[in-house]
Write a protein that holds these residues in place. Structure first.
Motif, PDB file in Angstrom:
ATOM      1  N   MET A   1       0.836  -1.207   0.000  1.00 15.56           N
ATOM      2  CA  MET A   1       0.000   0.000   0.000  1.00 15.56           C
ATOM      3  C   MET A   1       0.870   1.257   0.000  1.00 15.56           C
ATOM      4  O   MET A   1       0.457   2.311  -0.476  1.00 15.56           O
TER       5      MET A   1
ATOM      6  N   GLU B   1       1.528   1.932  -3.553  1.00 13.94           N
ATOM      7  CA  GLU B   1       0.312   2.446  -4.189  1.00 13.94           C
ATOM      8  C   GLU B   1       0.062   3.909  -3.819  1.00 13.94           C
ATOM      9  O   GLU B   1      -0.648   4.632  -4.539  1.00 13.94           O
TER      10      GLU B   1
ATOM     11  N   VAL C   1       0.505   6.452  -6.505  1.00 17.12           N
ATOM     12  CA  VAL C   1      -0.631   6.705  -7.410  1.00 17.12           C
ATOM     13  C   VAL C   1      -1.656   7.606  -6.716  1.00 17.12           C
ATOM     14  O   VAL C   1      -2.156   8.569  -7.303  1.00 17.12           O
TER      15      VAL C   1
ATOM     16  N   PHE D   1       5.256  12.119 -14.211  1.00 15.27           N
ATOM     17  CA  PHE D   1       5.785  11.121 -13.273  1.00 15.27           C
ATOM     18  C   PHE D   1       4.828  10.945 -12.103  1.00 15.27           C
ATOM     19  O   PHE D   1       4.054  11.852 -11.779  1.00 15.27           O
TER      20      PHE D   1
ATOM     21  N   TYR E   1       8.704  10.813  -8.453  1.00  9.22           N
ATOM     22  CA  TYR E   1       9.517   9.597  -8.517  1.00  9.22           C
ATOM     23  C   TYR E   1       9.833   9.328  -9.996  1.00  9.22           C
ATOM     24  O   TYR E   1       8.942   9.047 -10.792  1.00  9.22           O
TER      25      TYR E   1
ATOM     26  N   GLY F   1       5.541   6.028 -15.726  1.00 11.44           N
ATOM     27  CA  GLY F   1       4.319   6.308 -14.970  1.00 11.44           C
ATOM     28  C   GLY F   1       3.033   6.205 -15.751  1.00 11.44           C
ATOM     29  O   GLY F   1       2.095   6.977 -15.511  1.00 11.44           O
ATOM     30  N   LEU F   2       2.964   5.251 -16.670  1.00 10.71           N
ATOM     31  CA  LEU F   2       1.749   5.099 -17.488  1.00 10.71           C
ATOM     32  C   LEU F   2       0.520   4.833 -16.614  1.00 10.71           C
ATOM     33  O   LEU F   2      -0.551   5.413 -16.861  1.00 10.71           O
ATOM     34  N   GLN F   3       0.692   3.976 -15.598  1.00 11.44           N
ATOM     35  CA  GLN F   3      -0.474   3.655 -14.759  1.00 11.44           C
ATOM     36  C   GLN F   3      -0.995   4.894 -14.035  1.00 11.44           C
ATOM     37  O   GLN F   3      -2.211   5.072 -13.867  1.00 11.44           O
TER      38      GLN F   3
ATOM     39  N   LYS G   1      -0.655   8.014 -15.145  1.00 10.87           N
ATOM     40  CA  LYS G   1      -1.261   8.908 -16.156  1.00 10.87           C
ATOM     41  C   LYS G   1      -2.694   8.464 -16.462  1.00 10.87           C
ATOM     42  O   LYS G   1      -3.613   9.286 -16.524  1.00 10.87           O
TER      43      LYS G   1
ATOM     44  N   ALA H   1      -4.654   6.493 -14.585  1.00  3.06           N
ATOM     45  CA  ALA H   1      -5.501   6.604 -13.383  1.00  3.06           C
ATOM     46  C   ALA H   1      -5.915   8.056 -13.153  1.00  3.06           C
ATOM     47  O   ALA H   1      -7.095   8.333 -12.873  1.00  3.06           O
TER      48      ALA H   1
ATOM     49  N   ILE I   1     -10.441   4.736  -5.748  1.00  2.00           N
ATOM     50  CA  ILE I   1      -9.410   3.727  -5.451  1.00  2.00           C
ATOM     51  C   ILE I   1     -10.050   2.330  -5.372  1.00  2.00           C
ATOM     52  O   ILE I   1      -9.510   1.360  -5.891  1.00  2.00           O
TER      53      ILE I   1
ATOM     54  N   GLY J   1     -10.751   1.305  -8.748  1.00  2.00           N
ATOM     55  CA  GLY J   1      -9.462   1.005  -9.390  1.00  2.00           C
ATOM     56  C   GLY J   1      -8.962  -0.385  -9.016  1.00  2.00           C
ATOM     57  O   GLY J   1      -8.488  -1.136  -9.875  1.00  2.00           O
TER      58      GLY J   1
ATOM     59  N   MET K   1      -2.777  -0.924  -7.653  1.00  2.00           N
ATOM     60  CA  MET K   1      -2.824   0.003  -8.791  1.00  2.00           C
ATOM     61  C   MET K   1      -1.442   0.496  -9.207  1.00  2.00           C
ATOM     62  O   MET K   1      -1.276   1.038 -10.300  1.00  2.00           O
ATOM     63  N   TYR K   2      -0.466   0.352  -8.336  1.00  2.00           N
ATOM     64  CA  TYR K   2       0.904   0.741  -8.707  1.00  2.00           C
ATOM     65  C   TYR K   2       1.607  -0.413  -9.427  1.00  2.00           C
ATOM     66  O   TYR K   2       2.281  -0.212 -10.436  1.00  2.00           O
TER      67      TYR K   2
ATOM     68  N   LEU L   1       6.558   0.838 -19.508  1.00  2.00           N
ATOM     69  CA  LEU L   1       6.174   2.239 -19.294  1.00  2.00           C
ATOM     70  C   LEU L   1       5.558   2.444 -17.904  1.00  2.00           C
ATOM     71  O   LEU L   1       5.479   3.566 -17.408  1.00  2.00           O
ATOM     72  N   CYS L   2       5.103   1.346 -17.301  1.00  2.00           N
ATOM     73  CA  CYS L   2       4.531   1.437 -15.958  1.00  2.00           C
ATOM     74  C   CYS L   2       5.568   1.174 -14.886  1.00  2.00           C
ATOM     75  O   CYS L   2       5.555   1.806 -13.831  1.00  2.00           O
TER      76      CYS L   2
ATOM     77  N   GLN M   1      10.958  12.441 -21.086  1.00  2.00           N
ATOM     78  CA  GLN M   1      10.043  13.038 -20.102  1.00  2.00           C
ATOM     79  C   GLN M   1      10.818  13.788 -19.019  1.00  2.00           C
ATOM     80  O   GLN M   1      10.417  14.883 -18.614  1.00  2.00           O
TER      81      GLN M   1
END
Lengths: 126, 333
Positions: free
Chosen positions: A53, A56, A59, A77, A88, A93-95, A97, A99, A113, A116, B38-39, B83-84, B139
Motif C-alpha cells: 500500500m 500504491e 498513485v 511522473f 519519482y 508512470g503510465l499507470q 497517467k 488513473a 481507489i 481502481g 494500482m501501482y 512504461l509502468c 520526459q
C-alpha cells in the motif's frame, strides 16, 4: 450419413464452445473475487490488506496533485508519497497517467481507489 | 487475462489441467496479494508471457498470422509494461521466449529455427524496454529542462541495485552478502497457502518445493519411467520435454532478476516473492497438472485392462505384449 456427421460435429463444437465459455466466466468471477478481496484468506492476517500500500501511495498522491495543480503538474511522473516533493522518476508512470485521467474525467469521486482495485483485479482475472 | 489463459490451457491440455491450474492460481499467495495493486498493475507483468504462450501456436500453424505480427504484439505488450514499471524487467523479457520454445519443440522444429524465434522474440521485447527508457529520458528532460541529466536517476537506481554494487547501504547490499545468501532466504517463502484455516500458522507450500519439482520431474520421466510400462508418458514424450525445457527456462527467467539485482532482492523481501510467478510458478503449475493427469490416465489404463506394472514386469515378453496392446488401443482411439 454425411449430414449427420456434420451435424454432430457442429453440435459437439457448439457444446464444447459453450462449456469453455462457462469455464471462462466461472474462472473470471472466481479470480476477480479472489484478487480483489482474498476470497480464501491467504497469507497472515492483514498481509493482503496492507500489501504494498506504500507503493500504491505514489498513485494516490498523484491523483491528489493532479486534482490540485493540473494534469501535467508532475511532468507525467508519479509522486514519491509526498504531494509537495519531487516526483519519482524511475518509471514513465503510465499507470499514474491513466488513473489520473480517469479520476479527472470521472469527477474525482471518493470511491475511485476502490473501483481502481476492482478494475485491476478484473484485468488480471479475466 | 488468467481466465482466458485457463481456457487456452483447456483447449491445449484438457479440462483437468485447466481446472488444476485455476485451483493452484487461486491459492497463490503473492499473486493474490499483488493482483489488485494500482501501482504494481500485475496483469501487465504477465501479459507478455501469456500472449507469447497463447499466440505462438498461430505462428506455427496459421499462415495468415506471421512471426512478425507476433513480434509486434510481444513488443507492444512489453512496452506497455515497461512504461509502468521497471522491476522484474529481466523476467518479463525472458518470459516471452517460452511460447517459441514450447511450441517449437512440440512441433519438432529444427533447433536453429527455434533459436532464431527465441532470439528475435527477446530482441523485440528487449527493444521495447529500451524504448521505454528513452521515453523516461525525454520526459525527464522536458520536466527538468536539462538534457544532460535525463537518464541520471534511472542509471543511479540500476547501478546501486545491481549485483556489483555494495557501496550504497540504503538501496544496495551490505558487503559480504552474496546473491546466494539472499536467494537462500527466498527459498523459505510460502508460495501457496491452503485456505479456510483459522490458525495463523496455516499450512503452506514453500518455493523450495517447486524448485525441487522442476529438477525432479524431467529426471523422473527420463530415467525412472519405463516407456513400456508407462505408455501414456511415452506417447506424450515430446510435449513433456517441451514443458520441461520451458519450465527450466521459466526458472532461469525468474532467477535472472534475483541474481542480477541483488540490492533490490536484499531490501524488498516483503514483496519480491511475486517475481517467481513471472513466469516460473505458472509454468510449474501447468507441468505439474499435466504430469498428474498422465499418471491418473495411466492408472486408469491399468485398472481397465487389469494389468498392473508389477505383473507385467515379471515377464519381459508379456510386458512387451501389454505395451503393444496399450499402443494399439491408443492409436485406434
Amino acid at each position: 450419413m454425411y449430414e449427420n456427421w456434420l451435424w454432430n460435429m457442429i453440435f459437439m463444437k457448439k457444446q464444447a464452445l459453450l462449456l469453455q465459455g462457462l469455464l471462462f466466466f466461472a474462472v473470471a468471477i472466481l479470480f476477480t473475487a479472489n484478487f480483489n478481496s482474498n476470497l480464501f484468506g491467504l497469507g497472515k492476517p492483514g498481509q493482503f490488506e496492507g500489501f504494498q500500500m506504500d507503493s500504491e501511495e505514489s498513485v494516490r498522491v498523484m491523483l491528489q496533485k493532479v486534482a490540485r495543480d493540473g494534469y501535467w503538474s508532475s511532468g507525467g511522473f508519479m509522486m514519491a508519497r509526498d504531494i509537495d516533493k519531487e516526483p519519482y522518476m524511475s518509471a514513465w508512470g503510465l499507470q499514474g497517467k491513466v488513473a489520473s485521467a480517469l479520476y479527472l474525467l470521472g469527477g474525482q469521486k471518493s470511491d475511485f481507489i476502490k473501483k481502481g482495485h476492482f478494475t485491476v483485479s478484473f484485468c488480471l482475472a479475466s | 487475462m488468467m481466465a482466458l489463459f485457463t481456457v487456452f490451457l483447456c483447449r491445449r491440455f484438457g479440462w483437468f489441467v485447466s481446472l488444476a491450474f485455476a485451483v493452484l492460481l487461486s491459492l497463490s499467495d503473492w499473486l493474490v496479494f499483488a493482483g489488485r495493486n494500482m501501482y504494481l498493475v500485475y496483469f501487465l507483468h504477465l501479459l507478455p508471457f501469456v500472449l507469447s504462450f497463447m499466440l505462438f501456436p498461430l505462428v506455427v500453424k496459421n499462415r495468415h498470422f506471421r512471426f512478425t505480427h507476433f513480434l509486434w504484439i510481444i513488443g507492444a505488450a512489453s512496452l506497455l509494461n515497461a512504461l509502468c514499471f521497471f522491476d522484474y524487467v529481466s523476467n518479463i523479457v525472458l518470459s516471452t521466449a517460452i511460447g517459441p520454445l514450447f511450441f517449437g519443440i512440440c512441433e519438432r522444429k529444427d533447433w536453429r529455427q527455434i533459436s532464431r524465434w527465441v532470439i528475435f522474440t527477446l530482441l523485440a521485447s528487449g527493444g521495447a524496454v529500451i524504448l521505454s527508457v528513452l521515453a523516461i529520458g525525454v520526459q525527464t528532460a522536458l520536466y527538468t529542462g536539462e538534457i544532460s541529466s535525463c537518464f541520471n536517476h534511472i542509471i543511479h537506481q540500476a547501478a546501486f541495485r545491481s549485483i556489483a554494487a555494495e557501496q550504497n547501504q540504503q538501496i544496495g547490499t551490505p558487503p559480504g552478502v552474496s546473491a546466494w545468501m539472499i536467494f537462500e532466504q527466498y527459498l523459505t517463502l510460502p508460495m501457496i497457502s491452503l485456505p479456510f484455516q483459522k490458525n495463523p500458522n496455516r499450512y503452506r507450500i514453500f518455493f523450495s518445493l517447486f524448485a525441487a519439482i522442476v529438477a525432479l520431474l524431467p529426471l523422473g520421466m527420463s530415467a525412472g519411467l519405463d516407456r513400456k510400462v508407462f505408455p501414456r508418458f511415452a506417447s506424450s514424450q515430446r510435449m513433456l520435454w517441451a514443458l520441461a525445457v520451458s519450465t527450466a527456462w521459466g526458472l532461469a527467467a525468474s532467477l535472472s532478476w534475483a541474481f542480477l539485482m541483488k540490492g533490490h532482492m536484499f531490501h524488498h523481501m516483503h514483496m519480491n516473492g511475486m517475481l517467481f510467478y513471472i513466469p516460473y510458478m505458472l509454468m510449474i503449475y501447468i507441468f505439474f497438472a499435466v504430469v498428474v493427469r498422465l499418471l491418473l490416465l495411466q492408472v486408469w489404463d491399468w485398472v481397465r485392462n487389469r494389468e498392473w506394472p508389477c505383473y507385467a514386469m515379471e515377464d519381459e515378453s508379456k510386458a512387451t505384449v501389454i505395451s503393444k496392446g496399450f499402443n494399439t488401443k491408443k492409436r485406434s482411439s
